[in-house]
Design a protein around this motif. Structure first.
Motif, mmCIF file in Angstrom:
data_model
loop_
_atom_site.group_PDB
_atom_site.id
_atom_site.type_symbol
_atom_site.label_atom_id
_atom_site.label_comp_id
_atom_site.label_asym_id
_atom_site.label_seq_id
_atom_site.Cartn_x
_atom_site.Cartn_y
_atom_site.Cartn_z
ATOM 1 N N TYR A 34 21.073 67.116 44.505
ATOM 2 C CA TYR A 34 22.068 67.684 43.595
ATOM 3 C C TYR A 34 23.471 67.711 44.198
ATOM 4 C CZ TYR A 34 19.141 68.915 39.695
ATOM 5 O OH TYR A 34 18.341 68.830 38.577
ATOM 6 N N ARG A 37 24.687 64.301 42.984
ATOM 7 C CA ARG A 37 24.445 63.890 41.600
ATOM 8 C C ARG A 37 25.454 64.498 40.630
ATOM 9 N NH1 ARG A 37 18.983 65.713 38.859
ATOM 10 N NH2 ARG A 37 18.126 64.560 40.623
ATOM 11 N N ASN A 38 25.781 65.757 40.831
ATOM 12 C CA ASN A 38 26.609 66.475 39.854
ATOM 13 C C ASN A 38 28.100 66.471 40.179
ATOM 14 O OD1 ASN A 38 24.443 67.150 38.255
ATOM 15 N ND2 ASN A 38 24.069 69.096 39.281
ATOM 16 N N GLN A 155 16.780 72.736 42.932
ATOM 17 C CA GLN A 155 17.869 72.224 42.105
ATOM 18 C C GLN A 155 18.916 73.297 41.831
ATOM 19 O OE1 GLN A 155 16.429 70.987 38.177
ATOM 20 N NE2 GLN A 155 14.693 72.381 38.408
ATOM 21 N N SER A 159 22.696 72.796 42.856
ATOM 22 C CA SER A 159 23.706 72.922 41.805
ATOM 23 C C SER A 159 24.685 74.055 42.085
ATOM 24 C CB SER A 159 23.021 73.160 40.446
ATOM 25 O OG SER A 159 22.267 72.038 40.072
#
Length: 444
Positions: A34, A37-38, A155, A159
């Motif tokens: 994460y 990815r974000n 996650q 995040s």
């Protein structure tokens, strides 16, 4: 623990040691997933404003990641059933970090971003199936649900850590959102992930049998694996026959996939559009909006841990528990919309609601991971995880990317959140239908 009286104590002790290490690898590795990815999602408002792009451009780019990631979860999940999970997981994590660094240098070009986000989705698609499959291969029925639930918190850590890292770098002046100077938001997390990928390569695992240990069935008897398919059937059917019967033609798994579609729409409908929604409707500054996202992610962690505790206490009743959480979620979603719609919300109250949203988004969603693994033979667990994931991302995530702004532009944000609340109720009903099947196949 019950060992079936077949495994020597020293061999069982070695298994328990590896079991713990495999969980650590799967957990830390997915936290790092994460972190790379974000990044684009988090910086989307800054990139949109400084480049003069429209919301539709951001929606298209987010869909590039969602489509490629969703498709990759399926074929990478299937690949994980055939190759070394350890190597696949570590290499995909390292590739994700490299792509993230490149995105940091090419975030002013829509075409370049589209290609890079597609590539990011491809390598990221291997990470969830591989990490969950590792855990499934090392944990028996009684503890598998709790282990998967505990892994699911990774996650939330990832995040939540990324916005905090970005906020810290913004304070230090490494990131200047107003001018589009956001390179550090991509490079710094990626360097950390490269280090973690090396750790995963060294300490990850494939299955106890491949390490010279006994199988779960040998150690735990009937409680080692779900009673979906007998050992005789698994031996007599080919890999593709198992996939056809227990993945594509499995009514319970198809319903799990439908529930997951709704849950992903809820998750990404709320989270992905929170920065823009709070900026446009609640008139919040970037720092306040990012804090709301961070609170959602951090409170989701103890919320998910509660579900993990319930999974350990009631290993074959998670569907019923998920249904209760989702019925409550429908009301909380509408409360979030009502509080923020005034344009001058009570900030403290809104943060509380965001925290509750986080717990109710991620808690019921981790149950999907548990049911997916429990409803299929472990030989095709990776494929099943990928199948449930691909439907969620292609329909749920993409639906959130497009339906939320379309509804907002044509009918107002209120109706966007009515859709989210309605899907929450739909998913709750789906869980209630699955509850009896869960009790039949899981013998704790």
């Amino acid at each position: 623990m019950e060992t079936g009286y077949k495994t020597p104590p020293e061999k069982f002790a070695a298994f328990l040691k590896r079991q713990k290490m495999v969980f650590i690898v799967a957990f830390l590795g997915y936290v790092c997933a994460y972190l790379v990815r974000n990044n684009f999602k988090l910086m989307s408002k800054s990139i949109m404003v400084t480049n003069g792009w429209a919301k539709d451009d951001i929606a298209m780019l987010l869909s590039c990641l969602a489509v490629s990631y969703g498709l990759a979860k399926f074929y990478m999940g299937a690949l994980g059933d055939k190759v070394s999970l350890r190597k696949l997981f570590a290499l995909s994590l390292a590739a994700s970090a490299v792509i993230c660094i490149i995105i940091g240098f090419y975030h002013t070009s829509i075409a370049a971003l589209a290609v890079l986000l597609v590539l990011c989705g491809v390598v990221q698609g291997a990470l969830a199936p591989a990490s969950q499959n590792m855990i499934a291969n090392y944990y028996p029925n009684r503890t598998r649900g709790a282990a998967i639930a505990g892994w699911n918190v990774s996650q939330n850590f990832g995040s939540a850590m990324l916005p905090m890292m970005v906020a810290g770098m913004t304070t230090l002046g490494w990131i200047v959102p107003g001018t589009g100077h956001v390179l550090a938001a991509f490079v710094v997390p990626a360097v950390l992930v490269l280090v973690c990928a090396a750790f995963c390569w060294k300490y990850g695992g494939d299955s106890p049998e491949k390490e010279g240990l006994d199988s779960l069935r040998q150690m735990y008897g009937e409680g080692g694996e779900s009673n979906v398919a007998s050992e005789e059937e698994q031996s007599s059917l080919s890999y593709w026959q198992l996939i056809w019967k227990y993945v594509f033609c499995n009514p319970a798994l198809l319903l799990v996939a439908s529930v997951n579609v709704a849950l992903y729409f809820i998750r990404f409908g709320v989270e992905d559009w929170m920065p823009i929604y709070l900026h446009e409707v609640a008139k919040m500054e970037d720092a306040h909006a990012q804090m709301a996202i961070s609170v959602l992610e951090w409170v989701a962690i103890p919320g998910s841990l509660v579900f993990a505790w319930l999974a350990a206490k009631y290993p074959n009743k998670m569907a019923r528990i998920g249904a209760i959480g989702l019925f409550v979620m429908a009301g909380v979603v509408m409360a979030y919309e009502a509080i923020t719609a005034s344009g001058a919300p009570n900030y403290a109250l809104m943060l509380v609601v965001c925290g509750v949203l986080g717990a109710l988004i991620y808690g019921p969603q981790l149950i999907v991971n548990i049911l997916t693994i429990n409803f299929v033979p472990l030989k095709v667990a990776g494929t099943a995880i990928g199948f449930v994931g691909v439907t969620a991302y292609l329909i749920g995530n993409m639906g959130a990317n497009w339906v939320m702004p379309i509804m907002a532009d044509h009918f107002g944000w209120f109706w966007s959140y009515v859709v989210v609340a309605g899907l929450s109720a739909f998913a709750a009903v789906g869980y209630l239908i699955l509850a009896r099947h869960e009790e039949e196949v899981i013998k704790a």
